[in-house]
Design an enzyme around this catalytic site. Structure first.
Site, PDB file in Angstrom:
ATOM      1  N   VAL A 167       0.834  -1.199   0.000  1.00 33.41           N
ATOM      2  CA  VAL A 167       0.000   0.000   0.000  1.00 33.41           C
ATOM      3  C   VAL A 167       0.871   1.251   0.000  1.00 33.41           C
ATOM      4  O   VAL A 167       0.685   2.157  -0.812  1.00 33.41           O
ATOM      5  CB  VAL A 167      -0.959   0.009   1.204  1.00 33.41           C
ATOM      6  CG1 VAL A 167      -1.722   1.322   1.268  1.00 33.41           C
ATOM      7  CG2 VAL A 167      -1.932  -1.155   1.118  1.00 33.41           C
ATOM      8  N   ASP A 168       1.831   1.311   0.916  1.00 33.61           N
ATOM      9  CA  ASP A 168       2.726   2.465   0.975  1.00 33.61           C
ATOM     10  C   ASP A 168       3.524   2.628  -0.312  1.00 33.61           C
ATOM     11  O   ASP A 168       3.650   3.732  -0.858  1.00 33.61           O
ATOM     12  CB  ASP A 168       3.706   2.308   2.144  1.00 33.61           C
ATOM     13  CG  ASP A 168       3.108   2.755   3.465  1.00 33.61           C
ATOM     14  OD1 ASP A 168       2.169   3.568   3.447  1.00 33.61           O
ATOM     15  OD2 ASP A 168       3.577   2.291   4.517  1.00 33.61           O
ATOM     16  N   LEU A 169       4.089   1.532  -0.791  1.00 33.99           N
ATOM     17  CA  LEU A 169       4.957   1.611  -1.967  1.00 33.99           C
ATOM     18  C   LEU A 169       4.184   1.999  -3.226  1.00 33.99           C
ATOM     19  O   LEU A 169       4.641   2.825  -4.018  1.00 33.99           O
ATOM     20  CB  LEU A 169       5.676   0.278  -2.173  1.00 33.99           C
ATOM     21  CG  LEU A 169       6.652  -0.100  -1.051  1.00 33.99           C
ATOM     22  CD1 LEU A 169       7.154  -1.527  -1.236  1.00 33.99           C
ATOM     23  CD2 LEU A 169       7.816   0.872  -0.994  1.00 33.99           C
TER      24      LEU A 169
END
Length: 394
Positions: A167-169
């Site tokens: 999700v972050d990446l």
């Protein structure tokens, strides 16, 4: 000459999505000034274990090609430093809670007054609008909230998170896309703009064919392990020695697969001739294939499939893949000189350019390592800088 050479980015983000975004921009030549809290810095500096010679590997992975300055954002003189940096910047990236930058005096409207050409990228968990805008968001929370965990894992077990911080990446990648688009638009209009990127929006986008399929059928996607809802066989199987992937994505590949293995009975079986038939009879076919493949060595399977042109391969562990000859040939693990780590190696830039390749100019910075250098560039005297230090401004 790199594509983003001459572009200045004020990085007020921390943890992963924002830093990953700015690192990729830095790899392409942008000048990144990373603003950190005095004495503490980016919270990912404390995401341990593991460490490498005492340095967080989490921080090392997403902060090359940046210079670090520490600034007390709540102090009057600290605010003045940020305003000076923003006046010279092309892009500002932040991922504070909704409303926090406005309270600090660094909201978009204020920064727009200082620099009308500034591209201001906000990264948040749920977006800066809507009923959930004030909620905090982290990768794990959004893997669940955004639907990813409902489709990840085995059908007879509880939900599972993706092994990486997907999700972050992926949000960092969307932010890169937004910033580059805004820079291109500014060339035409001469104006900066506000970019609102959220972890939730990114996950909805990545649901892609699953979301569209639900809208078409009303059937809610569920956990299928390694299997695919629309393709069979397209999943992991167990060979005699290791787990493998067999990816038969169309009827032509199915024909090649059966011919290579000598499975004439499956090729002529009306239950399995077309992909729609194979999906309808998924359990029967997967059971048959599992019984046959587990009796074969993976080497034999790979040789037959490679010769036939059918996608097939092992499920590598992290150590196996980062040391793989193909990964080495693609220069995807790069070595960076670092004052505390003799042989620092991190994943490299994933896009290859014939004329403007990505470069590493700076190792992941020590906390506040470039504070004096950056303040000097802003025009502050050594006496003023020392006073900042004495007063806890930097």
């Amino acid at each position: 000459m790199q594509p983003l050479e001459g572009i200045k980015i004020l990085d007020m983000s921390r943890t992963l999505a924002g830093p990953y975004c700015t690192m990729l921009l830095g790899d392409q030549g942008a000048e990144i000034i990373k603003v950190e809290q005095p004495g503490l810095g980016d919270e990912s500096r404390r995401f341990t274990p593991p460490t490498w010679n005492g340095v967080s590997t989490y921080f090392l992975s997403s902060n090359r090609n940046k210079r670090s300055i520490t600034v007390n954002l709540k102090s009057k003189k600290g605010k003045e430093i940020i305003y000076k940096l923003a006046k010279e910047a092309d892009v500002l990236v932040e991922n504070f809670r909704t409303g926090a930058m406005d309270k600090l005096g660094f909201g978009y409207e204020k920064m727009k007054e200082i620099n009308p050409k500034l591209i201001y990228c906000s990264i948040s968990g749920f977006g800066r609008t809507g009923p959930e805008k004030d909620r905090a968001g982290y990768d794990l929370l959004l893997q669940g909230y955004g639907g990813l965990m409902s489709i990840t894992g085995e059908p007879d077990r509880g939900p599972a998170k993706a092994g990486m911080s997907i999700v972050d990446l992926s949000t960092g990648l969307f932010a890169v896309y937004g910033i580059l688009s805004a820079l291109f638009a500014r060339q035409k209009t001469g104006k900066g703009q506000y970019i609102d990127v959220s972890l939730l929006d990114g996950q909805i986008s990545l649901l892609n064919f699953l979301a569209t399929g639900y809208m078409a059928t009303g059937k809610v996607p569920s956990r299928m392990g390694s299997a695919h809802p629309s393709l069979v066989p397209y999943q992991a199987f167990r060979a005699k020695d290791i787990d493998i992937i067999l990816a038969v994505a169309n009827d032509g590949l199915w024909k090649k697969c059966c011919e290579a293995f000598g499975w004439k009975d499956l090729l002529t079986d009306p239950r399995f001739q077309k992909n729609d038939d194979r999906v309808a009879h998924r359990e029967e076919l997967v059971s048959i294939l599992s019984d046959r493949l587990i009796k074969m060595e993976s080497k034999e399977i790979f040789e037959k499939m490679d010769k036939a042109g059918v996608p097939c391969g092992p499920i590598h562990t992290v150590d196996q893949i980062i040391n793989h000859p193909q990964v080495k040939a693609r220069e995807m693990m790069i070595e960076i000189e670092h004052p505390k780590i003799k042989d620092l190696k991190v994943p490299g830039f994933p896009v290859k350019f014939s004329e403007t390749p990505a470069k590493v100019r700076y190792y992941p910075p020590l906390l506040g390592e470039h504070t004096v250098e950056i303040l000097t560039e802003l025009g502050y005297s050594q006496k003023a800088i020392q006073k900042f230090k004495d007063e806890g401004v930097v």
